[in-house]
Design an enzyme around this catalytic site. Structure first.
Site, PDB file in Angstrom:
ATOM      1  N   LYS A 130      -3.800 107.533  49.461  1.00 42.52           N
ATOM      2  CA  LYS A 130      -3.239 107.346  48.112  1.00 42.52           C
ATOM      3  C   LYS A 130      -3.566 105.940  47.603  1.00 42.52           C
ATOM      4  O   LYS A 130      -3.944 105.054  48.397  1.00 42.52           O
ATOM      5  CB  LYS A 130      -1.731 107.580  48.158  1.00 42.52           C
ATOM      6  CG  LYS A 130      -0.978 106.612  49.060  1.00 42.52           C
ATOM      7  CD  LYS A 130       0.449 107.060  49.324  1.00 42.52           C
ATOM      8  CE  LYS A 130       1.159 106.072  50.239  1.00 42.52           C
ATOM      9  NZ  LYS A 130       2.489 106.577  50.656  1.00 42.52           N
ATOM     10  N   ARG A 162      14.400 110.201  48.626  1.00 38.21           N
ATOM     11  CA  ARG A 162      13.345 109.811  47.700  1.00 38.21           C
ATOM     12  C   ARG A 162      12.646 111.067  47.190  1.00 38.21           C
ATOM     13  O   ARG A 162      12.671 111.357  46.015  1.00 38.21           O
ATOM     14  CB  ARG A 162      12.381 108.853  48.416  1.00 38.21           C
ATOM     15  CG  ARG A 162      11.421 108.154  47.499  1.00 38.21           C
ATOM     16  CD  ARG A 162      10.507 107.211  48.253  1.00 38.21           C
ATOM     17  NE  ARG A 162       9.583 107.892  49.160  1.00 38.21           N
ATOM     18  CZ  ARG A 162       8.521 107.334  49.709  1.00 38.21           C
ATOM     19  NH1 ARG A 162       8.241 106.060  49.462  1.00 38.21           N
ATOM     20  NH2 ARG A 162       7.731 108.005  50.511  1.00 38.21           N
ATOM     21  N   TYR A 188       0.148  74.084  36.333  1.00 40.55           N
ATOM     22  CA  TYR A 188       1.263  74.363  35.428  1.00 40.55           C
ATOM     23  C   TYR A 188       2.579  73.878  36.016  1.00 40.55           C
ATOM     24  O   TYR A 188       2.855  74.068  37.206  1.00 40.55           O
ATOM     25  CB  TYR A 188       1.381  75.868  35.194  1.00 40.55           C
ATOM     26  CG  TYR A 188       0.327  76.451  34.295  1.00 40.55           C
ATOM     27  CD1 TYR A 188       0.154  75.986  32.988  1.00 40.55           C
ATOM     28  CD2 TYR A 188      -0.480  77.487  34.741  1.00 40.55           C
ATOM     29  CE1 TYR A 188      -0.812  76.547  32.156  1.00 40.55           C
ATOM     30  CE2 TYR A 188      -1.437  78.054  33.920  1.00 40.55           C
ATOM     31  CZ  TYR A 188      -1.599  77.590  32.626  1.00 40.55           C
ATOM     32  OH  TYR A 188      -2.538  78.142  31.813  1.00 40.55           O
ATOM     33  N   MET A 205      -3.553  82.679  36.373  1.00 42.77           N
ATOM     34  CA  MET A 205      -4.076  84.035  36.229  1.00 42.77           C
ATOM     35  C   MET A 205      -5.420  84.206  36.937  1.00 42.77           C
ATOM     36  O   MET A 205      -5.660  85.208  37.615  1.00 42.77           O
ATOM     37  CB  MET A 205      -4.232  84.378  34.747  1.00 42.77           C
ATOM     38  CG  MET A 205      -4.635  85.820  34.503  1.00 42.77           C
ATOM     39  SD  MET A 205      -4.926  86.191  32.775  1.00 42.77           S
ATOM     40  CE  MET A 205      -3.287  85.958  32.095  1.00 42.77           C
TER      41      MET A 205
HETATM   42  C1  LIG Z   1       2.574 106.434  52.083  1.00 39.63           C
HETATM   43  C2  LIG Z   1       3.073 107.549  52.908  1.00 39.63           C
HETATM   44  C3  LIG Z   1       2.565 107.739  54.204  1.00 39.63           C
HETATM   45  C4  LIG Z   1       1.714 106.707  54.918  1.00 39.63           C
HETATM   46  O1  LIG Z   1       2.574 105.684  55.321  1.00 39.63           O
HETATM   47  P1  LIG Z   1       2.078 104.395  56.145  1.00 39.63           P
HETATM   48  O2  LIG Z   1       3.326 103.643  56.389  1.00 39.63           O
HETATM   49  O3  LIG Z   1       1.157 103.671  55.224  1.00 39.63           O
HETATM   50  O4  LIG Z   1       1.399 104.870  57.361  1.00 39.63           O
HETATM   51  C5  LIG Z   1       2.926 108.896  54.872  1.00 39.63           C
HETATM   52  N1  LIG Z   1       3.787 109.790  54.323  1.00 39.63           N
HETATM   53  C6  LIG Z   1       4.333 109.602  53.092  1.00 39.63           C
HETATM   54  C7  LIG Z   1       5.279 110.609  52.542  1.00 39.63           C
HETATM   55  C8  LIG Z   1       4.007 108.469  52.350  1.00 39.63           C
HETATM   56  O5  LIG Z   1       4.555 108.273  51.151  1.00 39.63           O
END
Ligand SMILES: *Cc1c(COP(=O)(O)O)cnc(C)c1O
Length: 346
Positions: free
Chosen positions: A33, A128, A240, A288
């Site tokens: 992802k 979640r 800054y 930036m």
């Molecule tokens: C992001 C995610 C993972 C991978 O998690 P890591 O801690 O990066 O190994 C696996 N399962 C779900 C549901 C996630 O959201």
């Protein structure tokens, strides 16, 4: 060299996948992802597929579509967001497998794509994503055929946390003996041991060299060009808000990357960069497009300075910024010149 250079070691990623795979007796998927945690979806996923990964996870259907274009044919691609309104065409046309998260998603999927594969995500306490236990228990288990039943651990990076055993017990209680293919663990859960592995693991961060997989090979190096160097007298200030004052005659390098490139502003007066093995403190605020670095200790003015390198991993940089390696990686910006290499290590 005008742009900063981000180098991703694909061999290190595949070695990390193999090392995590070797910790279990079940199948190992790959989580890609967010553009493979910022490192480039297409290249990372194709390399992992060539290494042996057959099952991939993304957050969104749109990411799944891009992954299907990269991988083609037979990889299984799961979508954590499930079957969202408006995603039906993407899911069907790209052969994606949504992980349905609610009774509404299950109804939507059965209405729109009755014969199309799906998985189910259960909430075992993280609150979640996923079906609540009541929703799951109310299902007619003779009438559903998910290709995967999964849940996610909230505290797996802390092996002693009681939440781990609590979620494990909940997942077992909900799924034991029903014959489904099951998955509970991301990187952290793999390290908790065999009870947590089930049929399939879902590592992400460990592939990319991050904690909690402390055996991970580092994957990313980030080298930043120096634009100019100057000498400051004691009492002169930098950047800054005048947030840093030279306490000695100081050689100061101005470096071409800033918070727009993912060098988090929290690194101001806290981070460090490296020239070879020598640490050079980041002084003043992060701008930036620029940061300023005290290079007084170097024998020569450097042409570039490294912020991710063998001397400073993503997690060490994350500590300096008060965050986690995941955020460092996924913040790395679009302006870097990106290279992949196949180095690995023994
Ligand atoms: C992001 C995610 C993972 C991978 O998690 P890591 O801690 O990066 O190994 C696996 N399962 C779900 C549901 C996630 O959201």
């Amino acid at each position: 060299m005008t742009n900063a250079t981000l180098t991703t070691d694909l061999t290190a990623i595949s070695q990390n996948w193999q090392a995590l795979d070797a910790l279990t007796r079940c199948e190992t998927a790959a989580v890609v992802k967010a553009d493979a945690y910022g490192l480039g979806l297409e290249q990372v996923a194709c390399h992992l597929a060539a290494t042996g990964a057959r099952i991939f996870f993304v957050a969104l259907a749109s990411e799944g579509a891009a992954l299907r274009r990269a991988l083609g044919g037979d990889a299984e691609i799961y979508v954590f967001a499930g079957h969202m309104r408006g995603d039906t065409d993407l899911i069907r046309d790209n052969g994606l497998t949504p992980l349905l998260n609610s009774p509404e998603q299950l109804t939507r999927h059965q209405t729109n794509l009755a014969d199309h594969a799906y998985g189910l995500q259960l909430d075992t306490g993280m609150n979640r994503l996923g079906l609540e236990p009541e929703d799951w228990l109310a299902l007619d288990h003779g009438a559903i055929s998910p290709t995967l039943v999964m849940s996610h651990l909230a505290c797996a990076d802390d092996p002693d946390h009681p939440m781990n055993r609590q979620q494990l017990a909940c997942f077992n209680e909900l799924t034991e003996g029903l014959g489904y293919r099951r998955s509970l663990s991301a990187t952290g859960g793999i390290l908790l041991g065999g009870d947590y592995h089930f049929d399939l693991t879902r590592p992400g961060i460990g592939l990319y060299g991050g904690q909690p997989f402390d055996q991970a090979r580092p994957v990313v190096t980030l080298s930043l060009p120096v634009i100019q160097t100057r000498l400051l007298q004691p009492g002169e200030t930098v950047g800054y808000g005048n947030s840093w004052t030279a306490g000695r005659p100081t050689r100061l390098a101005t470096v071409a990357a800033g918070y727009a490139d993912g060098l988090l502003r929290a690194l101001g007066n806290r981070g460090q960069l490296f020239a070879g093995g020598t640490a050079c403190p980041l002084v003043g605020r992060v701008s930036m497009d620029l940061i300023t670095v005290d290079v007084t200790e170097l024998a020569q003015d450097p042409e570039s300075l490294d912020i991710l390198c063998p001397q400073q991993t993503v997690d060490q940089l994350a500590d300096a910024a008060g965050t986690i390696g995941y955020e460092i990686l996924t913040s790395l910006g679009p302006r870097y010149t990106r290279h992949t290499v196949k180095l690995g290590g023994s």
